[in-house]
Design a protein around this motif. Structure first.
Motif, PDB file in Angstrom:
ATOM      1  N   THR A   7       0.880  -1.008  -0.069  1.00 42.94           N
ATOM      2  CA  THR A   7      -0.055   0.059   0.123  1.00 42.94           C
ATOM      3  C   THR A   7       0.913   1.244  -0.086  1.00 42.94           C
ATOM      4  OG1 THR A   7      -1.795  -1.185   1.108  1.00 42.94           O
ATOM      5  CG2 THR A   7      -1.704   1.296   1.289  1.00 42.94           C
ATOM      6  N   CYS A   8       0.772   1.940  -1.139  1.00 43.29           N
ATOM      7  CA  CYS A   8       1.468   3.081  -1.310  1.00 43.29           C
ATOM      8  C   CYS A   8       1.167   4.273  -0.430  1.00 43.29           C
ATOM      9  CB  CYS A   8       2.122   3.427  -2.546  1.00 43.29           C
ATOM     10  SG  CYS A   8       3.053   2.233  -3.501  1.00 43.29           S
ATOM     11  N   GLY A   9      -0.234   4.355  -0.417  1.00 40.11           N
ATOM     12  CA  GLY A   9      -1.041   5.480   0.249  1.00 40.11           C
ATOM     13  C   GLY A   9      -0.705   6.826  -0.414  1.00 40.11           C
ATOM     14  N   ASN A  10      -0.307   7.768   0.366  1.00 36.06           N
ATOM     15  CA  ASN A  10      -0.058   9.122   0.024  1.00 36.06           C
ATOM     16  C   ASN A  10       1.474   9.241  -0.089  1.00 36.06           C
ATOM     17  OD1 ASN A  10       0.632   9.295   2.582  1.00 36.06           O
ATOM     18  ND2 ASN A  10      -0.527  11.072   2.815  1.00 36.06           N
ATOM     19  N   LYS A  11       2.421   8.253  -0.247  1.00 37.14           N
ATOM     20  CA  LYS A  11       3.791   8.291  -0.351  1.00 37.14           C
ATOM     21  C   LYS A  11       4.125   8.546  -1.769  1.00 37.14           C
ATOM     22  CE  LYS A  11       4.106   6.993   4.180  1.00 37.14           C
ATOM     23  NZ  LYS A  11       4.528   7.830   4.969  1.00 37.14           N
ATOM     24  N   LEU A  12       3.491   8.411  -2.695  1.00 37.01           N
ATOM     25  CA  LEU A  12       4.011   8.859  -4.049  1.00 37.01           C
ATOM     26  C   LEU A  12       2.980  10.010  -4.607  1.00 37.01           C
ATOM     27  CD1 LEU A  12       3.939   5.059  -5.526  1.00 37.01           C
ATOM     28  CD2 LEU A  12       5.886   6.361  -4.305  1.00 37.01           C
ATOM     29  N   ASN A  48      -7.153  -6.673  -8.116  1.00 38.78           N
ATOM     30  CA  ASN A  48      -8.621  -6.982  -8.522  1.00 38.78           C
ATOM     31  C   ASN A  48      -8.865  -8.159  -9.083  1.00 38.78           C
ATOM     32  OD1 ASN A  48      -9.286  -4.517  -7.175  1.00 38.78           O
ATOM     33  ND2 ASN A  48      -9.682  -3.246  -9.248  1.00 38.78           N
ATOM     34  N   GLY A  49      -8.275  -9.273  -8.436  1.00 37.27           N
ATOM     35  CA  GLY A  49      -8.353 -10.537  -9.252  1.00 37.27           C
ATOM     36  C   GLY A  49      -7.636 -11.069 -10.440  1.00 37.27           C
ATOM     37  N   ASN A  50      -6.854  -9.863 -10.935  1.00 37.39           N
ATOM     38  CA  ASN A  50      -6.059 -10.067 -12.274  1.00 37.39           C
ATOM     39  C   ASN A  50      -4.473 -10.205 -11.776  1.00 37.39           C
ATOM     40  OD1 ASN A  50      -8.203  -9.574 -14.156  1.00 37.39           O
ATOM     41  ND2 ASN A  50      -7.998  -7.354 -13.578  1.00 37.39           N
ATOM     42  N   THR A  51      -3.922 -10.975 -12.468  1.00 38.79           N
ATOM     43  CA  THR A  51      -2.413 -11.526 -12.113  1.00 38.79           C
ATOM     44  C   THR A  51      -1.676 -11.053 -13.522  1.00 38.79           C
ATOM     45  OG1 THR A  51      -3.143 -13.404 -10.754  1.00 38.79           O
ATOM     46  CG2 THR A  51      -0.782 -13.455 -11.946  1.00 38.79           C
ATOM     47  N   TYR A  52      -0.737 -10.217 -13.106  1.00 36.87           N
ATOM     48  CA  TYR A  52       0.036  -9.740 -13.983  1.00 36.87           C
ATOM     49  C   TYR A  52       1.811 -10.052 -13.786  1.00 36.87           C
ATOM     50  CZ  TYR A  52      -3.848  -6.126 -14.206  1.00 36.87           C
ATOM     51  OH  TYR A  52      -5.084  -5.875 -14.168  1.00 36.87           O
ATOM     52  N   LYS A  53       2.145 -10.519 -14.941  1.00 41.12           N
ATOM     53  CA  LYS A  53       3.378 -11.137 -14.742  1.00 41.12           C
ATOM     54  C   LYS A  53       4.503 -10.316 -15.393  1.00 41.12           C
ATOM     55  CE  LYS A  53       1.866 -15.713 -14.196  1.00 41.12           C
ATOM     56  NZ  LYS A  53       1.844 -17.356 -14.586  1.00 41.12           N
ATOM     57  N   PRO A  54       5.817 -10.715 -15.557  1.00 41.06           N
ATOM     58  CA  PRO A  54       6.836 -10.070 -16.034  1.00 41.06           C
ATOM     59  C   PRO A  54       6.695  -9.427 -17.519  1.00 41.06           C
ATOM     60  CG  PRO A  54       7.863 -11.762 -14.850  1.00 41.06           C
ATOM     61  CD  PRO A  54       6.386 -11.972 -15.118  1.00 41.06           C
ATOM     62  N   LYS A  55       7.684  -8.416 -17.799  1.00 38.28           N
ATOM     63  CA  LYS A  55       7.730  -7.932 -18.979  1.00 38.28           C
ATOM     64  C   LYS A  55       6.539  -7.015 -19.527  1.00 38.28           C
ATOM     65  CE  LYS A  55      11.104 -10.868 -21.115  1.00 38.28           C
ATOM     66  NZ  LYS A  55      11.596 -11.703 -22.383  1.00 38.28           N
ATOM     67  N   GLN A  56       5.824  -6.193 -18.510  1.00 33.73           N
ATOM     68  CA  GLN A  56       5.032  -5.368 -18.649  1.00 33.73           C
ATOM     69  C   GLN A  56       4.982  -4.321 -17.515  1.00 33.73           C
ATOM     70  OE1 GLN A  56       1.217  -7.105 -18.966  1.00 33.73           O
ATOM     71  NE2 GLN A  56       1.483  -8.639 -17.092  1.00 33.73           N
ATOM     72  N   ILE A  57       4.520  -2.985 -17.975  1.00 37.56           N
ATOM     73  CA  ILE A  57       4.498  -1.887 -17.157  1.00 37.56           C
ATOM     74  C   ILE A  57       2.894  -1.826 -16.757  1.00 37.56           C
ATOM     75  CG2 ILE A  57       4.651   0.582 -16.922  1.00 37.56           C
ATOM     76  CD1 ILE A  57       7.176   0.494 -18.155  1.00 37.56           C
ATOM     77  N   LEU A  58       2.579  -1.494 -15.618  1.00 31.08           N
ATOM     78  CA  LEU A  58       1.140  -0.958 -15.249  1.00 31.08           C
ATOM     79  C   LEU A  58       1.153   0.088 -14.940  1.00 31.08           C
ATOM     80  CD1 LEU A  58       0.240  -4.167 -12.841  1.00 31.08           C
ATOM     81  CD2 LEU A  58       0.259  -3.985 -15.322  1.00 31.08           C
ATOM     82  N   VAL A  59       0.311   1.090 -15.656  1.00 27.78           N
ATOM     83  CA  VAL A  59       0.498   2.624 -15.497  1.00 27.78           C
ATOM     84  C   VAL A  59      -0.948   2.929 -14.779  1.00 27.78           C
ATOM     85  CG1 VAL A  59       0.415   4.856 -16.536  1.00 27.78           C
ATOM     86  CG2 VAL A  59       1.805   2.990 -17.348  1.00 27.78           C
ATOM     87  N   THR A  60      -0.878   3.578 -13.650  1.00 22.20           N
ATOM     88  CA  THR A  60      -1.973   4.042 -12.655  1.00 22.20           C
ATOM     89  C   THR A  60      -2.529   5.407 -13.283  1.00 22.20           C
ATOM     90  OG1 THR A  60      -0.832   5.078 -11.084  1.00 22.20           O
ATOM     91  CG2 THR A  60      -1.227   2.845 -10.927  1.00 22.20           C
ATOM     92  N   LYS A  61      -3.995   5.571 -12.839  1.00 18.44           N
ATOM     93  CA  LYS A  61      -4.395   6.994 -13.142  1.00 18.44           C
ATOM     94  C   LYS A  61      -3.946   7.865 -12.160  1.00 18.44           C
ATOM     95  CE  LYS A  61      -8.557   4.828 -15.151  1.00 18.44           C
ATOM     96  NZ  LYS A  61     -10.015   4.428 -14.788  1.00 18.44           N
ATOM     97  N   ASP A  62      -3.702   7.332 -10.914  1.00 22.03           N
ATOM     98  CA  ASP A  62      -3.468   8.248  -9.791  1.00 22.03           C
ATOM     99  C   ASP A  62      -2.585   7.428  -8.571  1.00 22.03           C
ATOM    100  OD1 ASP A  62      -3.355   9.753  -7.427  1.00 22.03           O
ATOM    101  OD2 ASP A  62      -5.337  10.209  -7.138  1.00 22.03           O
ATOM    102  N   ALA A  63      -1.159   8.159  -8.765  1.00 23.15           N
ATOM    103  CA  ALA A  63      -0.300   7.532  -8.014  1.00 23.15           C
ATOM    104  C   ALA A  63      -0.616   7.060  -6.546  1.00 23.15           C
ATOM    105  CB  ALA A  63       0.920   8.403  -8.047  1.00 23.15           C
ATOM    106  N   ASN A  64      -1.414   8.128  -5.771  1.00 26.81           N
ATOM    107  CA  ASN A  64      -1.836   7.905  -4.511  1.00 26.81           C
ATOM    108  C   ASN A  64      -2.861   6.793  -4.243  1.00 26.81           C
ATOM    109  OD1 ASN A  64      -0.230  10.220  -3.558  1.00 26.81           O
ATOM    110  ND2 ASN A  64      -1.887  11.741  -4.414  1.00 26.81           N
ATOM    111  N   LEU A  65      -3.278   6.167  -5.183  1.00 27.81           N
ATOM    112  CA  LEU A  65      -4.055   5.152  -4.790  1.00 27.81           C
ATOM    113  C   LEU A  65      -3.403   3.677  -5.292  1.00 27.81           C
ATOM    114  CD1 LEU A  65      -7.401   6.403  -6.516  1.00 27.81           C
ATOM    115  CD2 LEU A  65      -6.671   6.529  -4.214  1.00 27.81           C
TER     116      LEU A  65
END
Length: 292
Positions: free
Chosen positions: A188-193, A209-226
């Motif tokens: 949990t990064c909270g408000n650290k980013l 959210n029930g999805n598993t992500y494996k190597p060789k990809q980047i996940l980009v968030t809409k809001d770093a604080n979440l």
């Protein structure tokens, strides 16, 4: 991550005599915060006859960050730097108005079997620093902040995050963090980013959210604080990002700038070899024929 906006796959790219996995830029997401370019090198097992040899090539408008997991690279640049980078250390070169550098297998390893594995990263400079004088810093692995929380081991490679600061002399608000898990663990990064945030999976898996992500990809968030997710046991990830710039950046070959005229000038200067030279290097990477 609880708010994944984009998933970026690693794509093969050729950098001369070496094949890498290109992560940024991506057509749907050109930058994450000030991060404009990320290559995953290897892991490549090289014979005694194989070596990394990237001759002198130019940069403007960015800082390069080299971070190795395995192997060694000899860095030489037009500032006069000559230094070997080893796993866990950071090479931070700010190109500013213009620098050239080469990256090669060190002489001591050139006739031996070897492995090379790491990340090559470009971080765009703020507009008012795009024409700054070039500079170079080498930060040893022991100088980087490290800490543990539960079954997680953290390392702050560059920037500010989690109320800590790396000694790497960055030029804008950013973060580049390594997290290793020893057991299945919630993060949990909270408000650290802050700003934008991307997560690169080097090893293991991330669950959200029930999805598993494996190597060789980047996940980009809409809001770093979440930023919240689970890591599988023995996973290694890198979280990077920061405050995006208000101006658009153009990325063309090895050049990054908010001003296309600076890129045009850099192209002409390199084409005509009107550029600072790397001492004791006679080769150079020619300007590609791609139009600008």
């Amino acid at each position: 991550m609880s708010n994944i906006e984009t998933i970026i796959p690693e794509r093969a790219a050729n950098i001369g005599n070496f094949l890498v996995g290109r992560l940024l830029p991506f057509k749907e997401k050109r930058m994450v915060g000030p991060f404009s370019f990320i290559d995953h090198m290897g892991p490549a097992k090289m014979s005694a006859e194989e070596n990394l040899d990237v001759p002198p090539h130019p940069h403007i408008g960015l800082s390069t960050l080299t971070y190795l997991f395995e192997g060694s690279i000899m860095h030489r640049d037009s500032i006069g730097t000559e230094i070997e980078i080893n796993p866990g250390a950071v090479n931070w070169m700010t190109a500013g108005k213009g620098v050239a550098h080469s990256e090669r297998t060190p002489e001591r390893l050139r006739n031996t079997s070897k492995t090379l594995h790491g990340l090559q990263i470009w971080i765009a400079l703020p507009k008012d620093l795009e024409q700054v004088e070039p500079s170079f810093y080498h930060i040893e692995a022991t100088q980087l902040p490290t800490w543990e929380e539960g079954g997680l081991r953290y390392k702050l490679i560059a920037g500010k995050a989690f109320d800590k600061k790396s000694p790497v002399p960055v030029h804008s608000d950013l973060f580049f963090i390594e997290i290793k898990s020893t057991k299945k663990q919630k993060v949990t990064c909270g408000n650290k980013l802050y700003g934008e945030s991307g997560l690169y999976i080097l090893q293991g898996a991330v669950i959200n959210n029930g999805n598993t992500y494996k190597p060789k990809q980047i996940l980009v968030t809409k809001d770093a604080n979440l930023c919240e997710f689970e890591m599988e046991e023995n996973s290694i990830i890198y979280i990077f990002g920061g405050t995006p710039f208000p101006e658009t950046r153009t990325i063309h070959w090895n050049f990054v700038s908010s001003d296309k005229n600076l890129i045009k000038k850099a192209r002409e200067d390199w084409k005509n070899q009107n550029w600072p030279k790397v001492p004791n290097e006679n080769e150079f990477v020619p300007l590609p024929n791609s139009k600008f």
